[in-house]
Design a protein around this motif. Structure first.
Motif, PDB file in Angstrom:
ATOM      1  N   MET A 145      -1.477  -8.225 -11.531  1.00  0.00           N
ATOM      2  CA  MET A 145      -0.350  -8.948 -10.979  1.00  0.00           C
ATOM      3  C   MET A 145      -0.223  -8.587  -9.502  1.00  0.00           C
ATOM      4  N   THR A 146       0.324  -9.517  -8.761  1.00  0.00           N
ATOM      5  CA  THR A 146       0.537  -9.310  -7.334  1.00  0.00           C
ATOM      6  C   THR A 146       2.024  -9.095  -7.081  1.00  0.00           C
ATOM      7  N   PHE A 147       2.335  -8.111  -6.229  1.00  0.00           N
ATOM      8  CA  PHE A 147       3.721  -7.794  -5.895  1.00  0.00           C
ATOM      9  C   PHE A 147       3.879  -7.761  -4.375  1.00  0.00           C
ATOM     10  N   ALA A 148       4.874  -8.488  -3.878  1.00  0.00           N
ATOM     11  CA  ALA A 148       5.228  -8.462  -2.459  1.00  0.00           C
ATOM     12  C   ALA A 148       6.383  -7.483  -2.290  1.00  0.00           C
ATOM     13  N   VAL A 149       6.203  -6.549  -1.372  1.00  0.00           N
ATOM     14  CA  VAL A 149       7.213  -5.527  -1.121  1.00  0.00           C
ATOM     15  C   VAL A 149       7.668  -5.624   0.323  1.00  0.00           C
ATOM     16  N   THR A 150       8.961  -5.822   0.515  1.00  0.00           N
ATOM     17  CA  THR A 150       9.519  -5.765   1.863  1.00  0.00           C
ATOM     18  C   THR A 150      10.132  -4.386   2.061  1.00  0.00           C
ATOM     19  N   LEU A 151       9.794  -3.784   3.189  1.00  0.00           N
ATOM     20  CA  LEU A 151      10.318  -2.480   3.567  1.00  0.00           C
ATOM     21  C   LEU A 151      11.268  -2.671   4.732  1.00  0.00           C
ATOM     22  N   GLU A 152      12.359  -1.946   4.735  1.00  0.00           N
ATOM     23  CA  GLU A 152      13.303  -1.990   5.850  1.00  0.00           C
ATOM     24  C   GLU A 152      13.457  -0.593   6.415  1.00  0.00           C
ATOM     25  N   TYR A 153      13.423  -0.501   7.755  1.00  0.00           N
ATOM     26  CA  TYR A 153      13.674   0.778   8.408  1.00  0.00           C
ATOM     27  C   TYR A 153      14.323   0.568   9.755  1.00  0.00           C
ATOM     28  N   ASP A 154      14.871   1.629  10.304  1.00  0.00           N
ATOM     29  CA  ASP A 154      15.565   1.606  11.589  1.00  0.00           C
ATOM     30  C   ASP A 154      14.528   1.675  12.704  1.00  0.00           C
ATOM     31  N   PRO A 155      14.439   0.663  13.575  1.00  0.00           N
ATOM     32  CA  PRO A 155      13.412   0.669  14.616  1.00  0.00           C
ATOM     33  C   PRO A 155      13.554   1.835  15.598  1.00  0.00           C
ATOM     34  N   GLY A 198       9.809  -6.562  15.977  1.00  0.00           N
ATOM     35  CA  GLY A 198      10.983  -5.754  16.238  1.00  0.00           C
ATOM     36  C   GLY A 198      10.963  -4.411  15.524  1.00  0.00           C
ATOM     37  N   ASN A 199       9.869  -4.160  14.785  1.00  0.00           N
ATOM     38  CA  ASN A 199       9.690  -2.869  14.120  1.00  0.00           C
ATOM     39  C   ASN A 199      10.856  -2.526  13.193  1.00  0.00           C
ATOM     40  N   VAL A 200      11.383  -3.543  12.504  1.00  0.00           N
ATOM     41  CA  VAL A 200      12.525  -3.345  11.606  1.00  0.00           C
ATOM     42  C   VAL A 200      12.110  -3.177  10.156  1.00  0.00           C
ATOM     43  N   GLY A 201      10.822  -3.231   9.896  1.00  0.00           N
ATOM     44  CA  GLY A 201      10.318  -3.109   8.542  1.00  0.00           C
ATOM     45  C   GLY A 201       8.957  -3.750   8.446  1.00  0.00           C
ATOM     46  N   GLY A 202       8.535  -4.018   7.231  1.00  0.00           N
ATOM     47  CA  GLY A 202       7.222  -4.608   7.057  1.00  0.00           C
ATOM     48  C   GLY A 202       7.067  -5.219   5.677  1.00  0.00           C
ATOM     49  N   LEU A 203       5.895  -5.797   5.491  1.00  0.00           N
ATOM     50  CA  LEU A 203       5.534  -6.427   4.231  1.00  0.00           C
ATOM     51  C   LEU A 203       4.259  -5.769   3.725  1.00  0.00           C
ATOM     52  N   VAL A 204       4.252  -5.395   2.461  1.00  0.00           N
ATOM     53  CA  VAL A 204       3.065  -4.856   1.808  1.00  0.00           C
ATOM     54  C   VAL A 204       2.876  -5.648   0.527  1.00  0.00           C
ATOM     55  N   VAL A 205       1.656  -6.125   0.295  1.00  0.00           N
ATOM     56  CA  VAL A 205       1.354  -6.874  -0.921  1.00  0.00           C
ATOM     57  C   VAL A 205       0.347  -6.064  -1.728  1.00  0.00           C
ATOM     58  N   TYR A 206       0.767  -5.681  -2.933  1.00  0.00           N
ATOM     59  CA  TYR A 206      -0.039  -4.847  -3.820  1.00  0.00           C
ATOM     60  C   TYR A 206      -0.582  -5.640  -4.993  1.00  0.00           C
ATOM     61  N   GLU A 207      -1.707  -5.172  -5.540  1.00  0.00           N
ATOM     62  CA  GLU A 207      -2.196  -5.586  -6.852  1.00  0.00           C
ATOM     63  C   GLU A 207      -1.912  -4.414  -7.781  1.00  0.00           C
ATOM     64  N   ALA A 208      -1.169  -4.661  -8.844  1.00  0.00           N
ATOM     65  CA  ALA A 208      -0.814  -3.606  -9.792  1.00  0.00           C
ATOM     66  C   ALA A 208      -0.632  -4.233 -11.170  1.00  0.00           C
ATOM     67  N   PRO A 209      -0.882  -3.465 -12.227  1.00  0.00           N
ATOM     68  CA  PRO A 209      -0.754  -4.031 -13.571  1.00  0.00           C
ATOM     69  C   PRO A 209       0.686  -4.239 -14.044  1.00  0.00           C
ATOM     70  N   SER A 210       1.656  -3.625 -13.343  1.00  0.00           N
ATOM     71  CA  SER A 210       3.047  -3.756 -13.772  1.00  0.00           C
ATOM     72  C   SER A 210       3.988  -3.470 -12.605  1.00  0.00           C
ATOM     73  N   LEU A 211       5.239  -3.842 -12.791  1.00  0.00           N
ATOM     74  CA  LEU A 211       6.267  -3.525 -11.801  1.00  0.00           C
ATOM     75  C   LEU A 211       6.392  -2.012 -11.632  1.00  0.00           C
ATOM     76  N   GLU A 212       6.284  -1.287 -12.713  1.00  0.00           N
ATOM     77  CA  GLU A 212       6.404   0.177 -12.644  1.00  0.00           C
ATOM     78  C   GLU A 212       5.294   0.783 -11.794  1.00  0.00           C
ATOM     79  N   GLU A 213       4.081   0.269 -11.924  1.00  0.00           N
ATOM     80  CA  GLU A 213       2.968   0.759 -11.098  1.00  0.00           C
ATOM     81  C   GLU A 213       3.177   0.379  -9.635  1.00  0.00           C
ATOM     82  N   ALA A 214       3.675  -0.821  -9.376  1.00  0.00           N
ATOM     83  CA  ALA A 214       3.980  -1.207  -7.993  1.00  0.00           C
ATOM     84  C   ALA A 214       5.035  -0.266  -7.411  1.00  0.00           C
ATOM     85  N   GLN A 215       6.048   0.067  -8.191  1.00  0.00           N
ATOM     86  CA  GLN A 215       7.072   1.001  -7.731  1.00  0.00           C
ATOM     87  C   GLN A 215       6.463   2.373  -7.454  1.00  0.00           C
ATOM     88  N   ALA A 216       5.541   2.808  -8.297  1.00  0.00           N
ATOM     89  CA  ALA A 216       4.883   4.096  -8.088  1.00  0.00           C
ATOM     90  C   ALA A 216       4.080   4.096  -6.787  1.00  0.00           C
TER      91      ALA A 216
END
Length: 92
Positions: free
Chosen positions: A1-11, A44-62
């Motif tokens: 499965m593919t998971f899109a993860v948005t990260l937010e951080y303070d620039p 603007g260095n406010v975060g990013g996007l990471v797209v993972y391949e993982a077998p489950s939501l739990e693995e993506a979270q890990a």
């Protein structure tokens, strides 16, 4: 499965520059292991996007939990969503 993860951080967080090399090395290892599709920062260095391949939501979270940006408190918040790639210019 593919998971899109948005990260937010303070620039303005100085930890971004401190931990970015470890973050990118971590992502490079995941790419080499076939677990990373793509990644990159938002303007603007406010975060990013990471797209993972993982077998489950739990693995993506890990995978997110093991990222140096998460471990060292750079990421303030993240959202994980299962994602279906329909059109991809880099894959046939």
């Amino acid at each position: 499965m593919t998971f899109a993860v948005t990260l937010e951080y303070d620039p303005a967080d100085p930890k971004i520059d401190e931990y970015r090399p470890l973050h990118r090395a971590y992502l490079g290892g995941l790419r080499d292991a076939g677990k990373l599709v793509l990644s990159g920062p938002f303007a603007g260095n406010v975060g990013g996007l990471v797209v993972y391949e993982a077998p489950s939501l739990e693995e993506a979270q890990a995978l997110v939990d093991a990222d140096p940006f998460t471990i060292h408190g750079v990421t303030r918040r993240h959202t994980i969503r299962q994602w279906t790639i329909v059109v991809n210019a880099t894959r046939p």
